[in-house]
Design a protein around this motif. Sequence first.
Motif, PDB file in Angstrom:
ATOM      1  N   ALA A 173       0.842  -1.207   0.000  1.00  0.00           N
ATOM      2  CA  ALA A 173       0.000   0.000   0.000  1.00  0.00           C
ATOM      3  C   ALA A 173       0.875   1.255   0.000  1.00  0.00           C
ATOM      4  CB  ALA A 173      -0.933  -0.019   1.212  1.00  0.00           C
ATOM      5  N   GLY A 233       1.109  -3.694   4.518  1.00  0.00           N
ATOM      6  CA  GLY A 233       0.945  -2.380   5.145  1.00  0.00           C
ATOM      7  C   GLY A 233      -0.472  -1.853   5.094  1.00  0.00           C
ATOM      8  N   ASP A 278       9.442   9.986   5.270  1.00  0.00           N
ATOM      9  CA  ASP A 278       8.944   9.673   6.618  1.00  0.00           C
ATOM     10  C   ASP A 278       9.944   8.890   7.459  1.00  0.00           C
ATOM     11  OD1 ASP A 278       8.640   7.511   4.871  1.00  0.00           O
ATOM     12  OD2 ASP A 278       6.734   6.851   5.718  1.00  0.00           O
TER      13      ASP A 278
END
Length: 217
Positions: free
Chosen positions: A58, A111, A156
Amino acid sequence: RLNTWESLTTGIAQQAKGVIAPKEKTPFITFVLGGPGSGKGTQCIKIVETFGFAHLSAGDLLRREIASKSADGAMILNTIKEGKIVPSQVTVKLIQKEMELSDNHKFLIDGFPRTEENRVSFEQIIGVEPNVVLFFDCPEEEMVKRVLNRNEGRVDDNLETIKKRLTVFQALSLPVINYYSEKGKLYTIKAIGTEDEIFEQVRPIFAAFEVCSQTVG
Ligand SMILES: Nc1ncnc2c1ncn2[C@@H]1O[C@H](COP(=O)(O)OP(=O)(O)O)[C@@H](O)[C@H]1O
Ligand SMILES: O=c1ccn([C@@H]2O[C@H](COP(=O)(O)OP(=O)(O)O)[C@@H](O)[C@H]2O)c(=O)[nH]1
Ligand SMILES: [Mg+2]
């Protein structure tokens, strides 16, 4: 002549059937869950090699949307930077498109779902439930260490965002894991040790399902 024509058209029809309707088998769906850096992607590669699944990450699908400068790209980028969760319909649509494009019927969905809302949305839009849910259970300090060493240039993978992602994981993703535990579909993997050691916990889970499908035919 008629017979020849008939056999010819039948042949074409059979060929077309193979091209147009390759999805005769019901899908076999595995959700791969765990905190950031728990090793989901790494183990998915091994599962693909050994058991022939299609790997749908994902996070990778969302990053592809950002790279393609699609309408949702900017929103997705901001959400990922903040360690928050992209609206369900956006993610589910991307997963749905990949499943439809694939000629495989065995899917590793890596995910996702990350929230109860994600889970319900998938059930409603795709209309199927997972057969297996893997949970890579890893101590937080190990996850932080791995993410900070990941070196994939991800926006991230910094300490500030990781802290937010761990909070989101505890608050929103653990309820999904508990849900599947209660349903008897959860397989918890102790996600510390070498990649190979961890895969030796994963292998028997899928090996058991392979035997099942052979027995059923
Ligand atoms: N068993 C392991 N031990 C040490 N490092 C690992 C292990 N498995 C994966 N890694 C590394 O940790 C980082 C995160 O792994 P990854 O598979 O991307 O996790 P996730 O998809 O759950 O975030 C990567 O750099 C990966 O190479
Ligand atoms: O279903 C999903 C999957 C991922 N993400 C976002 O994408 C980020 C990275 O996800 P990925 O699975 O790639 O991270 P990993 O857990 O593998 O480090 C997450 O923190 C979320 O912000 C999301 O919103 N919905
Ligand atoms: Mg990953």
